[in-house]
Design an enzyme around this catalytic site. Structure first.
Site, PDB file in Angstrom:
ATOM      1  CE  LYS A  71      -4.256  -1.860   2.472  1.00  0.00           C
ATOM      2  NZ  LYS A  71      -5.162  -1.735   3.460  1.00  0.00           N
ATOM      3  CG  ASN A  92      -7.604   0.503  -0.819  1.00  0.00           C
ATOM      4  OD1 ASN A  92      -8.003   1.675  -1.445  1.00  0.00           O
ATOM      5  ND2 ASN A  92      -8.722   0.142  -0.242  1.00  0.00           N
ATOM      6  CG  ASP A 107      -8.124   0.706   3.411  1.00  0.00           C
ATOM      7  OD1 ASP A 107      -9.148  -0.294   3.014  1.00  0.00           O
ATOM      8  OD2 ASP A 107      -7.013   0.490   3.371  1.00  0.00           O
ATOM      9  CG  LEU A 225     -10.671  -0.577  11.752  1.00  0.00           C
ATOM     10  CD1 LEU A 225     -11.664   0.494  12.228  1.00  0.00           C
ATOM     11  CD2 LEU A 225      -9.146   0.144  11.463  1.00  0.00           C
TER      12      LEU A 225
HETATM   13  P1  NAP Z   1      -0.009  -1.893  11.497  1.00  0.00           P
HETATM   14  O1  NAP Z   1       0.015  -0.993  10.337  1.00  0.00           O
HETATM   15  O2  NAP Z   1       0.879  -3.094  11.722  1.00  0.00           O
HETATM   16  O3  NAP Z   1      -0.488  -1.271  12.869  1.00  0.00           O
HETATM   17  C1  NAP Z   1      -0.694  -2.126  14.222  1.00  0.00           C
HETATM   18  C2  NAP Z   1      -1.122  -1.152  15.175  1.00  0.00           C
HETATM   19  O4  NAP Z   1      -1.343  -2.116  16.226  1.00  0.00           O
HETATM   20  C3  NAP Z   1      -0.304  -0.113  15.568  1.00  0.00           C
HETATM   21  O5  NAP Z   1      -1.036   0.972  16.078  1.00  0.00           O
HETATM   22  C4  NAP Z   1       0.605  -0.952  16.932  1.00  0.00           C
HETATM   23  O6  NAP Z   1       1.113  -0.095  17.895  1.00  0.00           O
HETATM   24  C5  NAP Z   1      -0.789  -1.565  17.377  1.00  0.00           C
HETATM   25  N1  NAP Z   1      -0.442  -3.021  18.259  1.00  0.00           N
HETATM   26  C6  NAP Z   1       0.024  -4.187  17.490  1.00  0.00           C
HETATM   27  N2  NAP Z   1       0.403  -4.961  18.554  1.00  0.00           N
HETATM   28  C7  NAP Z   1       0.375  -4.394  19.619  1.00  0.00           C
HETATM   29  C8  NAP Z   1       0.101  -4.693  21.098  1.00  0.00           C
HETATM   30  N3  NAP Z   1       0.522  -5.940  21.417  1.00  0.00           N
HETATM   31  N4  NAP Z   1      -0.086  -3.903  22.102  1.00  0.00           N
HETATM   32  C9  NAP Z   1      -0.563  -2.247  21.480  1.00  0.00           C
HETATM   33  N5  NAP Z   1      -0.658  -2.091  20.330  1.00  0.00           N
HETATM   34  C10 NAP Z   1      -0.368  -2.805  19.312  1.00  0.00           C
HETATM   35  O7  NAP Z   1      -1.664  -2.768  11.004  1.00  0.00           O
HETATM   36  P2  NAP Z   1      -2.781  -2.059  10.501  1.00  0.00           P
HETATM   37  O8  NAP Z   1      -2.802  -2.301   8.722  1.00  0.00           O
HETATM   38  O9  NAP Z   1      -3.035  -0.559  10.751  1.00  0.00           O
HETATM   39  O10 NAP Z   1      -3.927  -2.960  10.902  1.00  0.00           O
HETATM   40  C11 NAP Z   1      -4.573  -2.899  12.106  1.00  0.00           C
HETATM   41  C12 NAP Z   1      -5.815  -3.724  12.365  1.00  0.00           C
HETATM   42  O11 NAP Z   1      -6.968  -3.108  11.522  1.00  0.00           O
HETATM   43  C13 NAP Z   1      -5.762  -5.173  11.825  1.00  0.00           C
HETATM   44  O12 NAP Z   1      -6.346  -5.817  13.012  1.00  0.00           O
HETATM   45  C14 NAP Z   1      -6.378  -5.191  10.578  1.00  0.00           C
HETATM   46  O13 NAP Z   1      -7.009  -6.407  10.506  1.00  0.00           O
HETATM   47  C15 NAP Z   1      -7.418  -4.015  10.862  1.00  0.00           C
HETATM   48  N6  NAP Z   1      -7.907  -3.751   9.516  1.00  0.00           N
HETATM   49  C16 NAP Z   1      -9.291  -3.733   9.244  1.00  0.00           C
HETATM   50  C17 NAP Z   1      -9.748  -3.250   8.050  1.00  0.00           C
HETATM   51  C18 NAP Z   1     -11.227  -3.488   7.597  1.00  0.00           C
HETATM   52  O14 NAP Z   1     -11.566  -3.234   6.265  1.00  0.00           O
HETATM   53  N7  NAP Z   1     -11.996  -3.704   8.457  1.00  0.00           N
HETATM   54  C19 NAP Z   1      -8.765  -2.551   7.040  1.00  0.00           C
HETATM   55  C20 NAP Z   1      -7.282  -2.617   7.432  1.00  0.00           C
HETATM   56  C21 NAP Z   1      -6.984  -2.863   8.713  1.00  0.00           C
HETATM   57  P3  NAP Z   1       2.692   0.275  17.723  1.00  0.00           P
HETATM   58  O15 NAP Z   1       2.571   1.550  16.710  1.00  0.00           O
HETATM   59  O16 NAP Z   1       3.036   0.548  18.867  1.00  0.00           O
HETATM   60  O17 NAP Z   1       3.424  -1.012  17.205  1.00  0.00           O
END
Ligand code: NAP
Length: 281
Positions: A71, A92, A107, A225
């Site tokens: 992305k 995306n 998104d 999400l």
């Molecule tokens: P990402 O860029 O890897 O970001 C992950 C986020 O989660 C960061 O803020 C990270 O904090 C936090 N995190 C991860 N492990 C953690 C922990 N153990 N304790 C506290 N915070 C933690 O991932 P993303 O692409 O943003 O995706 C995040 C979520 O959104 C996923 O569950 C994904 O499936 C969901 N999502 C859903 C949709 C939909 O269409 N519904 C679309 C996109 C994403 P740090 O910055 O401190 O590492």
């Protein structure tokens, strides 16, 4: 489905891509409207992304979706990027138009549409608490700012990442009040009637609660999400506090529907797409 020399091809580039539910959702929509399109998943290694994108016009493809890890990396290879995708810093959806590659991000808009349509929540003038500062958080934060929220509080494990997102938004939305904190500053949740979990915490059975649910007030809307599981532990805890909740399925459907409309110019059959997605989950 009958594939001929007239069939238009769209798809998704990811690495890995095996888990994707998008082909089922889009192919059901094409079939429902009788559109001669087919949607396929493509495993594209990061170092081949430029080559894969540049091949789209040569193959007469209508466009593609991009998922992890493409992305953000795709931006330099596109001819044009919408202002929203530029602000989010990620694309995306790519559309091929007169041989040019146009990048969109559906998104964030998908999330806001789901909030408005599925939950009946108007984000304008709200004070919102966003948990997380990753890729999904950025898309949601930009879309909420564009939708006119009054204040955004970003809570993230890594404070520096939350501060970077807050600074980025403050620079582009001067009317928006933005602050950033780590989870030690979570008392502020009490003041927010809209709370959004955009972290990945809650996907695994072993995950604990990201915040203290006692901070969630009765008249709050909590949106996660995450869509698998359909109800996270935090959603259950919020429900027990009397809040209303929503998972990420609607966002997934609407981001797909918006991409569908960008490629085909036709209104997406939302109900079919949602039903097909639920069937595959
Ligand atoms: P990402 O860029 O890897 O970001 C992950 C986020 O989660 C960061 O803020 C990270 O904090 C936090 N995190 C991860 N492990 C953690 C922990 N153990 N304790 C506290 N915070 C933690 O991932 P993303 O692409 O943003 O995706 C995040 C979520 O959104 C996923 O569950 C994904 O499936 C969901 N999502 C859903 C949709 C939909 O269409 N519904 C679309 C996109 C994403 P740090 O910055 O401190 O590492």
């Amino acid at each position: 489905m009958s594939i001929t020399g007239y069939t238009r091809l769209v798809g998704i580039f990811g690495h890995p891509v095996k888990h994707t539910r998008s082909p089922a959702m889009h192919n059901a929509a094409f079939s429902c409207l009788g559109l001669d399109y087919v949607y396929l998943p493509f495993e594209v290694a990061p170092e081949r992304l430029e080559q894969a994108l540049r091949a789209l016009p040569a193959l007469r493809m209508a466009g593609v979706n991009l998922t992890i890890p493409h992305k953000e990396r795709a931006l330099p290879f596109l001819d044009e990027i919408t202002p929203q995708a530029e602000l989010i810093g990620a694309v995306n959806t790519v559309k091929v138009e007169d041989g040019r590659l146009i990048g969109y991000n559906t998104d964030g808009a998908g999330f806001v549409q789901s909030l408005k349509t599925d939950a009946g929540i108007e984000p304008k003038d709200q004070k919102v608490c966003l948990l997380g500062a990753g890729g999904a958080a950025r898309a949601v934060a930009v879309a909420l700012a564009m939708a006119g929220i009054r204040e955004l509080v970003i809570l993230n494990r890594s404070l520096a990442r939350a501060q970077a997102l807050a600074g980025h938004l403050a620079g582009h939305f001067p009317g928006l009040k933005v602050s950033a904190a780590s989870f030690s500053g979570q008392e502020v949740i009490k003041e927010c009637r809209l709370i959004i979990n955009s972290t990945s915490v809650g996907m695994k059975e072993s995950d604990g609660l990201l915040i203290n649910p006692e901070l969630i007030q009765l008249d709050t809307f909590f949106s996660d999400l995450i869509y698998t599981p359909a109800r996270t532990k935090l959603m259950t805890a919020a429900l027990e506090r009397g809040a209303k909740v929503m998972n990420g399925l609607g966002m997934l459907v609407y981001q797909g529907a918006l991409a569908f409309e960008i490629w085909t110019g036709r209104k997406a059959p939302m109900d079919i797409m949602r039903k097909e997605l639920i069937n595959t989950l």
